[in-house]
Design an enzyme around this catalytic site. Structure first.
Site, short mmCIF file in Angstrom:
data_model
loop_
_atom_site.label_atom_id
_atom_site.label_comp_id
_atom_site.label_asym_id
_atom_site.label_seq_id
_atom_site.Cartn_x
_atom_site.Cartn_y
_atom_site.Cartn_z
N SER A 59 28.90 38.64 43.86
CA SER A 59 29.21 37.30 43.39
C SER A 59 29.80 36.56 44.76
O SER A 59 30.84 37.30 45.35
CB SER A 59 30.38 37.52 42.29
OG SER A 59 30.97 36.24 41.97
N LYS B 37 25.05 36.25 42.64
CA LYS B 37 25.42 35.14 41.79
C LYS B 37 26.38 34.27 42.65
O LYS B 37 26.98 34.59 43.42
CB LYS B 37 26.76 35.73 40.77
CG LYS B 37 27.24 34.79 39.72
CD LYS B 37 28.10 35.39 38.91
CE LYS B 37 29.44 36.06 39.23
NZ LYS B 37 30.56 36.33 38.17
N LYS C 273 28.51 30.68 42.77
CA LYS C 273 29.63 29.97 41.99
C LYS C 273 29.18 28.42 42.37
O LYS C 273 28.77 28.03 43.40
CB LYS C 273 31.02 30.17 42.48
CG LYS C 273 31.69 31.62 42.25
CD LYS C 273 31.96 31.83 40.72
CE LYS C 273 32.44 33.06 40.50
NZ LYS C 273 32.86 33.33 39.03
N ASP D 35 26.92 30.64 38.41
CA ASP D 35 28.35 30.68 37.54
C ASP D 35 29.16 29.56 37.67
O ASP D 35 29.54 29.30 38.79
CB ASP D 35 28.96 31.73 37.98
CG ASP D 35 30.40 32.04 36.97
OD1 ASP D 35 30.33 31.55 36.03
OD2 ASP D 35 30.87 33.16 37.56
N GLU E 60 25.61 30.99 33.96
CA GLU E 60 26.62 31.56 33.29
C GLU E 60 27.92 30.39 33.07
O GLU E 60 28.43 29.78 33.84
CB GLU E 60 27.58 32.60 34.17
CG GLU E 60 28.42 33.66 33.42
CD GLU E 60 29.08 34.34 34.25
OE1 GLU E 60 30.17 35.13 34.02
OE2 GLU E 60 28.67 34.46 35.34
N ASP F 119 30.66 34.06 29.09
CA ASP F 119 31.59 34.85 29.60
C ASP F 119 33.05 34.51 29.09
O ASP F 119 33.06 35.01 28.11
CB ASP F 119 31.78 34.52 31.05
CG ASP F 119 32.66 35.09 31.85
OD1 ASP F 119 33.71 35.78 31.32
OD2 ASP F 119 33.07 35.14 33.20
N LYS G 262 33.65 41.54 30.20
CA LYS G 262 34.78 41.94 31.04
C LYS G 262 35.68 42.65 30.04
O LYS G 262 36.24 42.12 29.04
CB LYS G 262 35.32 40.70 31.80
CG LYS G 262 34.65 39.96 32.70
CD LYS G 262 35.14 38.89 33.31
CE LYS G 262 34.14 38.37 34.37
NZ LYS G 262 34.85 36.91 34.78
N GLY H 79 33.37 41.00 37.10
CA GLY H 79 34.39 41.44 37.60
C GLY H 79 35.38 40.47 37.65
O GLY H 79 35.16 39.26 37.51
#
Length: 368
Positions: free
Chosen positions: A137, A163, A165, A190, A215, A240, A264, A292
């Protein structure tokens, strides 16, 4: 199984690099370790993944300590436990919410129970994999060129999924630039709930970049608007923050709110609930991956165990300890080789807490 003692320890560890998302920047990690000790002296360990501030969800380190101390630990000390499933299904069932607090104590009992059974936590949960694929990530960087440099470095280390952000103003141009540099890498975005349906045209533009998924683009508690958005996107939506339980997952799947789910353990209240969501998703053909929360090695070990279940078919966020910490608090540290982590077969979580290092980073503790 009788728990005779529970120890809470609060630690503070500095991250190697600041981690930036749409809701803020983390420079270090304050978290709680839970140790559950049976009457024959065996210890089980887990980590509470709540943050200091209520930005990811409503729980915080302080609220989790309160719930553990005043509600959950007394229940555990007063009851015999035949199997860890009883913790969430029976003992904690009357306490609403507080999923991360519940998960931390339940996880320690799962580790303890696996050690008493002389089996690995992964095997006890029904895990079948000997190795798991992992991705990385990448937080919001100072520049897009910096993002590409990080991808190059992690690609050289063998990571199997990237991934990024994103947030409004740091999305399409970023993805476009990364795709031009790396046309074929497994790539996802994400959003951490940074968008609304008013941004649908912007989100639809991401369909052109062959992303694995987007995400949590919309509100953290939503499944209705996500269903509408998914019906208008080719790119799979992964939920998520919207999934806190088996029931949330069931409803999201029925509504068509997503095509992928991120598990998660702390967010859904523990390993028992995570396993139920796994079975439901497998039944409906919804692939899973493990997210995570910038965990230390103890939380990371629990993630590795759950990822060994068969429907975790997409690379997760459980990267090597060395990407986050100058030193971790377990022996051995979590390592990645060619984009995979070997699932330990030693009893319990398969990693040994290093008490000397734990005390080095500990800010306070209390024994019950």
């Amino acid at each position: 199984m009788k728990i005779k003692q529970v120890v809470l320890r609060q630690l503070k560890m500095e991250l190697l690099y600041p981690f930036v998302t749409s809701f803020g920047t983390e420079y270090d990690r304050d978290f709680i370790l839970v140790e559950a000790i049976s009457d024959d002296g065996i210890s089980g360990w887990a980590e509470c993944v709540a943050m200091v501030d209520p930005f990811y969800n409503e729980e915080t380190v302080k609220t989790c300590w309160h719930i553990l101390e005043d509600h959950l630990i007394p229940i555990i000390l007063q009851n015999e436990i035949e199997h860890p499933d009883e913790v969430s299904e029976k003992l904690f069932s009357h306490i609403r919410g507080n999923y991360m607090a519940k998960s931390a104590l339940e996880g320690a009992i799962w580790d303890l129970y696996a050690k008493k059974q002389n089996t690995s936590l992964a095997s006890l949960l029904g895990g079948t994999k000997k190795k798991i694929d992992v991705g990385v990530s990448i937080g919001i960087k100072d520049s897009m060129d910096s993002t590409i440099e990080v991808i190059a470095s992690r690609l050289a280390e063998g990571y199997k999924r990237f991934k990024l952000k994103i947030k409004p103003g740091w999305d399409i141009e970023l993805i476009d630039k990364v795709r031009k540099a790396y046309p074929d890498i497994p790539l996802m975005a994400d959003a951490n709930s940074a968008y609304t349906l008013r941004d649908i045209d912007r989100l639809k533009a991401l369909d052109d970049y062959n992303l694995m998924m987007i995400e949590q683009p919309l509100a953290y508690h939503d499944i209705i608007d996500h269903a509408e958005l998914q019906s208008r996107l080719r790119t799979p939506i992964c939920l998520d923050e919207s999934i806190h339980s088996f029931e949330d997952a069931r409803k999201a799947i029925k509504l068509g709110s997503c095509k992928i789910i991120n598990i998660k353990i702390g967010r859904v209240g523990g390993l028992t609930e995570a396993s139920k969501i796994h079975d439901l998703s497998q039944e409906h053909g919804i692939p899973l991956w493990c997210g995570g929360m910038l965990e230390s090695g103890i939380g990371r070990a629990h993630n590795i165990a759950i990822t060994s279940l068969p429907n975790f078919t997409l690379p997760g966020d459980t990267a090597a300890s060395s990407l986050y910490w100058a030193e971790d608090i377990i022996e051995p540290e979590v390592t990645v080789e060619n984009g995979t982590i070997t699932v330990p077969d030693a009893p319990g979580i398969g990693y040994e807490p290093n008490l000397e290092k734990i005390e080095k980073y500990m800010t306070h503790s209390k024994t019950y």
